[in-house]
Write a protein that holds these residues in place. Sequence first.
Motif, PDB file in Angstrom:
ATOM      1  N   UNK A 137       0.828  -1.202   0.000  1.00 27.43           N
ATOM      2  CA  UNK A 137       0.000   0.000   0.000  1.00 27.43           C
ATOM      3  C   UNK A 137       0.868   1.261   0.000  1.00 27.43           C
ATOM      4  N   UNK A 138       1.963   1.261   0.803  1.00 26.34           N
ATOM      5  CA  UNK A 138       2.857   2.411   0.866  1.00 26.34           C
ATOM      6  C   UNK A 138       3.593   2.610  -0.466  1.00 26.34           C
ATOM      7  N   UNK A 139       3.955   1.508  -1.124  1.00 27.55           N
ATOM      8  CA  UNK A 139       4.618   1.610  -2.426  1.00 27.55           C
ATOM      9  C   UNK A 139       3.706   2.274  -3.451  1.00 27.55           C
ATOM     10  N   UNK A 140       2.437   1.808  -3.490  1.00 25.20           N
ATOM     11  CA  UNK A 140       1.501   2.406  -4.461  1.00 25.20           C
ATOM     12  C   UNK A 140       1.252   3.889  -4.171  1.00 25.20           C
ATOM     13  N   UNK A 141       1.151   4.206  -2.861  1.00 23.99           N
ATOM     14  CA  UNK A 141       0.936   5.615  -2.503  1.00 23.99           C
ATOM     15  C   UNK A 141       2.135   6.455  -2.908  1.00 23.99           C
ATOM     16  N   UNK A 142       3.363   5.939  -2.723  1.00 26.02           N
ATOM     17  CA  UNK A 142       4.570   6.684  -3.116  1.00 26.02           C
ATOM     18  C   UNK A 142       4.663   6.881  -4.619  1.00 26.02           C
ATOM     19  N   UNK A 143       4.315   5.830  -5.366  1.00 27.16           N
ATOM     20  CA  UNK A 143       4.338   5.940  -6.825  1.00 27.16           C
ATOM     21  C   UNK A 143       3.326   6.980  -7.324  1.00 27.16           C
ATOM     22  N   UNK A 144       2.132   6.971  -6.686  1.00 29.86           N
ATOM     23  CA  UNK A 144       1.104   7.958  -7.096  1.00 29.86           C
ATOM     24  C   UNK A 144       1.563   9.382  -6.790  1.00 29.86           C
ATOM     25  N   UNK A 145       2.209   9.593  -5.635  1.00 26.90           N
ATOM     26  CA  UNK A 145       2.692  10.934  -5.276  1.00 26.90           C
ATOM     27  C   UNK A 145       3.773  11.389  -6.237  1.00 26.90           C
ATOM     28  N   UNK A 146       4.690  10.491  -6.605  1.00 24.56           N
ATOM     29  CA  UNK A 146       5.753  10.859  -7.556  1.00 24.56           C
ATOM     30  C   UNK A 146       5.167  11.228  -8.925  1.00 24.56           C
ATOM     31  N   UNK A 147       4.102  10.501  -9.334  1.00 23.90           N
ATOM     32  CA  UNK A 147       3.459  10.798 -10.626  1.00 23.90           C
ATOM     33  C   UNK A 147       2.811  12.179 -10.617  1.00 23.90           C
ATOM     34  N   UNK A 148       2.148  12.499  -9.446  1.00 24.54           N
ATOM     35  CA  UNK A 148       1.521  13.825  -9.358  1.00 24.54           C
ATOM     36  C   UNK A 148       2.561  14.948  -9.424  1.00 24.54           C
ATOM     37  N   UNK A 149       3.690  14.781  -8.783  1.00 31.23           N
ATOM     38  CA  UNK A 149       4.754  15.794  -8.816  1.00 31.23           C
ATOM     39  C   UNK A 149       5.299  15.970 -10.229  1.00 31.23           C
ATOM     40  N   UNK A 150       5.475  14.850 -10.955  1.00 33.43           N
ATOM     41  CA  UNK A 150       5.964  14.945 -12.335  1.00 33.43           C
ATOM     42  C   UNK A 150       4.968  15.686 -13.220  1.00 33.43           C
ATOM     43  N   UNK A 151       3.648  15.396 -13.030  1.00 24.95           N
ATOM     44  CA  UNK A 151       2.625  16.066 -13.827  1.00 24.95           C
ATOM     45  C   UNK A 151       2.602  17.567 -13.553  1.00 24.95           C
ATOM     46  N   UNK A 152       2.770  17.931 -12.263  1.00 27.56           N
ATOM     47  CA  UNK A 152       2.765  19.361 -11.904  1.00 27.56           C
ATOM     48  C   UNK A 152       3.967  20.078 -12.494  1.00 27.56           C
ATOM     49  N   UNK A 153       5.117  19.428 -12.495  1.00 24.54           N
ATOM     50  CA  UNK A 153       6.340  20.079 -13.011  1.00 24.54           C
ATOM     51  C   UNK A 153       6.318  20.252 -14.523  1.00 24.54           C
ATOM     52  N   UNK A 154       5.638  19.346 -15.235  1.00 25.14           N
ATOM     53  CA  UNK A 154       5.641  19.405 -16.703  1.00 25.14           C
ATOM     54  C   UNK A 154       4.384  20.043 -17.274  1.00 25.14           C
ATOM     55  N   UNK A 155       3.475  20.528 -16.419  1.00 22.89           N
ATOM     56  CA  UNK A 155       2.228  21.129 -16.912  1.00 22.89           C
ATOM     57  C   UNK A 155       2.518  22.405 -17.695  1.00 22.89           C
ATOM     58  N   UNK A 156       1.906  22.606 -18.863  1.00 20.39           N
ATOM     59  CA  UNK A 156       2.096  23.812 -19.686  1.00 20.39           C
ATOM     60  C   UNK A 156       3.240  23.716 -20.650  1.00 20.39           C
ATOM     61  N   UNK A 157       4.019  22.668 -20.576  1.00 20.71           N
ATOM     62  CA  UNK A 157       5.138  22.526 -21.500  1.00 20.71           C
ATOM     63  C   UNK A 157       4.618  22.010 -22.830  1.00 20.71           C
ATOM     64  N   UNK A 158       5.054  22.647 -23.937  1.00 21.74           N
ATOM     65  CA  UNK A 158       4.625  22.232 -25.279  1.00 21.74           C
ATOM     66  C   UNK A 158       5.246  20.918 -25.647  1.00 21.74           C
ATOM     67  N   UNK A 159       4.648  20.320 -26.648  1.00 25.33           N
ATOM     68  CA  UNK A 159       5.147  19.037 -27.119  1.00 25.33           C
ATOM     69  C   UNK A 159       6.508  19.158 -27.750  1.00 25.33           C
ATOM     70  N   UNK A 160       7.095  18.069 -28.042  1.00 26.03           N
ATOM     71  CA  UNK A 160       8.435  18.045 -28.617  1.00 26.03           C
ATOM     72  C   UNK A 160       8.451  18.688 -30.004  1.00 26.03           C
ATOM     73  N   UNK A 161       9.430  19.551 -30.280  1.00 28.68           N
ATOM     74  CA  UNK A 161       9.544  20.208 -31.590  1.00 28.68           C
ATOM     75  C   UNK A 161      10.058  19.219 -32.628  1.00 28.68           C
ATOM     76  N   UNK A 162       9.461  19.329 -33.792  1.00 29.86           N
ATOM     77  CA  UNK A 162       9.865  18.425 -34.862  1.00 29.86           C
ATOM     78  C   UNK A 162      11.211  18.825 -35.417  1.00 29.86           C
ATOM     79  N   UNK A 163      11.417  20.168 -35.612  1.00 29.62           N
ATOM     80  CA  UNK A 163      12.692  20.626 -36.174  1.00 29.62           C
ATOM     81  C   UNK A 163      13.088  21.928 -35.518  1.00 29.62           C
ATOM     82  N   UNK A 164      14.346  22.334 -35.644  1.00 28.25           N
ATOM     83  CA  UNK A 164      14.871  23.559 -35.041  1.00 28.25           C
ATOM     84  C   UNK A 164      15.691  24.318 -36.071  1.00 28.25           C
TER      85      UNK A 164
END
Length: 404
Positions: A62-89
């Motif tokens: 149960x603690x493992x699943x809770x830790x994994x869910x918390x890490x996923x939420x932090x990753x989603x918050x940090x990457x929110x608003x970032x555009x998709x990968x650019x095709x060319x530069x």
Amino acid sequence: MIEFWLAAGLLLLAALAFLLIPVLRGRKAQAEEDRTALNVALYQERLAELQGQRAANVLTDEQLQAGQAEAARELLADTEGVTGERVSRLGKALPLIAALLVPLVGGGLYLHWGASQQIAAMGEQPREPSMAEMTARLEASVKAEPDSAESWYFLGRIYMAQDRAPDAVKAYEQAVRIAGRAPELLGQWAQALYFANGKQWSESIAALTSEALQADPNEVTSLGLLGIAAFEGERYAEAIDYWQRLVAQMPAEDPSRASIQGGIERARERLLAGGETAPEQAAEPAKQAVNAIRVRVTLAAALQEKVQPGDSVFVFARAASGPPMPLAAKRLSVADLPVEVELSDSDAMMPQLKLSGFPEVQLVARISRAGNATAGEWIGRGQPIASTAQELQELTIDSADQAK
């Protein structure tokens, strides 16, 4: 000219912005990609750490699943608003090189095909033609139109202003031949002969002044010239008589009036010194109200597209029956039209030719692109009117100037 370069500079900055903004945005996007990759790596490390703790029985399922869910939420918050990968530069160097080349190439092309000289000329203030330029124009005018009495007359005037009396004699002779033996022309011709002859009196000069005064006893040039001849011949009483008749016709503000009065006083002194009685001082003439002819000058609608704002406009009055030279004139430009002006004795081009000296006058308006008062492209002529007319006159420039 300064306004042009300011506008050009603003346009150049706008052009550079189109090139540099994508570069700056690319750098920002690159930074966002780097931050996202770091967050993903940290998320993966967090998952590995949680799984290691579960394998060591430190955490329950149960603690493992809770830790994994918390890490996923932090990753989603940090990457929110970032555009998709650019095709060319874009390459980093290409936009910067283009930004540097834009002003250099643009300036070179402008200097090659542009109109910097014309733009600079537009900022220059119009200037009055020099004496040499006016002389050249009049000489070209009489060469092209040898039967223009007006051009010959003005050429004679400008020759006299340049101390070219022999040339002035020839010009006045041509003006008399074309326009007739008007008293004003005869007086000017006699004066030119006097100076061309080294200020020596001659029978031809006497004949011209006599003819002029017979036609007009108040012809001012002849009166002044006869006064000079009488003074130098020590006939001081005659000189005083001629000059007093001359002064009686001169307006009080005329700058020549003081010199004529000085000549009269010197003649009086010479008479008194010789024991003779000097003539009485002539009474000052009553000052008369100066009459002005009001005229409204307009341009015909058919000519609106054929003229330029900077073309010169000459508005003048000349005798309906008499010398062809203007009695009063004013210079304007096409940009001033329509306009209302006044012509009076104060606008006289010479003291001996005034509006008040002729019963009838004709109003004329001429457009000349070259600034030539005697010849132009377009003209408007009015019917003869009384020189004392009080009502507003209407004059429309509506026909080609063919009569020089």
